[in-house]
Write an enzyme that holds these catalytic residues in place. Structure first.
Site, PDB file in Angstrom:
ATOM      1  N   SER A  98     -23.595 -18.443  32.838  1.00  0.00           N
ATOM      2  CA  SER A  98     -24.820 -17.758  32.428  1.00  0.00           C
ATOM      3  C   SER A  98     -24.532 -16.375  31.866  1.00  0.00           C
ATOM      4  O   SER A  98     -23.503 -15.753  32.162  1.00  0.00           O
ATOM      5  CB  SER A  98     -25.774 -17.615  33.618  1.00  0.00           C
ATOM      6  OG  SER A  98     -26.207 -18.867  34.068  1.00  0.00           O
ATOM      7  N   LYS A  99     -25.448 -15.874  31.058  1.00  0.00           N
ATOM      8  CA  LYS A  99     -25.340 -14.527  30.517  1.00  0.00           C
ATOM      9  C   LYS A  99     -25.284 -13.515  31.662  1.00  0.00           C
ATOM     10  O   LYS A  99     -25.952 -13.700  32.684  1.00  0.00           O
ATOM     11  CB  LYS A  99     -26.533 -14.202  29.621  1.00  0.00           C
ATOM     12  CG  LYS A  99     -26.695 -15.085  28.417  1.00  0.00           C
ATOM     13  CD  LYS A  99     -27.690 -14.507  27.418  1.00  0.00           C
ATOM     14  CE  LYS A  99     -29.067 -14.327  28.023  1.00  0.00           C
ATOM     15  NZ  LYS A  99     -30.036 -13.814  27.004  1.00  0.00           N
TER      16      LYS A  99
END
Length: 257
Positions: A98-99
């Site tokens: 994920s970011k």
């Protein structure tokens, strides 16, 4: 008698069945690429943390944790130069890391659990992570929780996370190969549960395994057909649910693959 908890790393061995017998062994896990001087520098992570703060992440505990974990150690060597950008990156088997902003946002929400009310420098107790992936978020959670149980249903990613985390020797992080939809009852009750996959609703097993005063942060299907972040607090009065911003995560699935 108290149940003995698994050490690091741990594997749940599913019962042999027609679906598991005769399966080819998982492909060998590639070793983590050595650090490059530019990616290993504190300055690179410091800039990422500054950006997170500018984007609205304000919990000092979360910002310190994000600055302490070297994200480039959890991505393929070909993607190292993108490791500190605010973007998701492929980690294999159709999954992504994920970011940084999403990781920080969800952990910051988790740190708002009722059990930590009035304790701005406090740590969460035991946390259950649904979807280990490459192990990055588990490493960040290790800085804000006293103990982390992280469960992954994809054997290849479970092995990758083990390889990524092994050099750090995190004695309070336990990796489990298992079905995240049923949680991990042996480690319950949990002060927090955080999920990296979204389903139709939060499984009842998670709610049962959550301690009073604990919080769940997870993506679920929204009324508009997408996904939204949902926060569920378990209070002495019952459950309190808050639906937040739209997000995009992989689907929550059952079983081991």
């Amino acid at each position: 008698m108290a149940t003995q908890r698994p050490g690091f790393p741990v594997r749940l061995t599913p019962t042999a069945s027609a679906a598991t017998r005769g399966r080819m062994p998982a492909a060998p896990v590639k070793p983590v690429a050595p650090s490059t001087p530019s990616m290993a520098s504190d300055a690179v992570r410091a800039r990422m943390v500054q950006k997170l703060a500018a984007q609205g992440i304000s919990d000092a505990r979360v910002l310190r944790a994000m600055g302490a974990v070297e994200r480039h150690r959890f991505v393929d060597s070909a993607l190292v130069n993108q490791a500190y950008e605010d973007t998701s990156l492929p980690i294999g088997l159709g999954q992504t890391i994920s970011k940084p902003n999403v990781v920080a946002r969800m952990i910051e929400l988790l740190m708002g659990a009722p059990a930590l009310a009035g304790k701005p420098e406090g740590k969460l107790g035991r946390v259950l992570e649904i979807g280990t992936g490459c192990g990055y978020q588990a490493a960040v959670l290790n800085h804000v929780a006293t103990e982390v149980y992280s469960i992954e249903r994809l054997r290849g990613l479970h092995e990758r996370a083990r390889a990524n985390l092994r050099p750090f020797r995190l004695a309070t992080v336990h990796l489990i190969l298992g079905d995240g939809m049923i949680g991990y009852a042996k480690g319950a009750p949990y002060a927090g549960i955080i999920a990296a996959a979204g389903g139709e609703a939060v499984p009842e097993a998670w709610i049962e395994q959550l301690a009073v005063g604990g919080r769940i942060v997870a993506p679920t299907h929204s009324a508009k057909g997408g996904q939204a972040l949902v926060v569920i607090d378990k209070t002495p009065r019952g459950l309190e649910r808050l639906v937040l911003e739209a997000v995009h995560f992989v689907p929550l699935k059952s079983g081991i693959a």
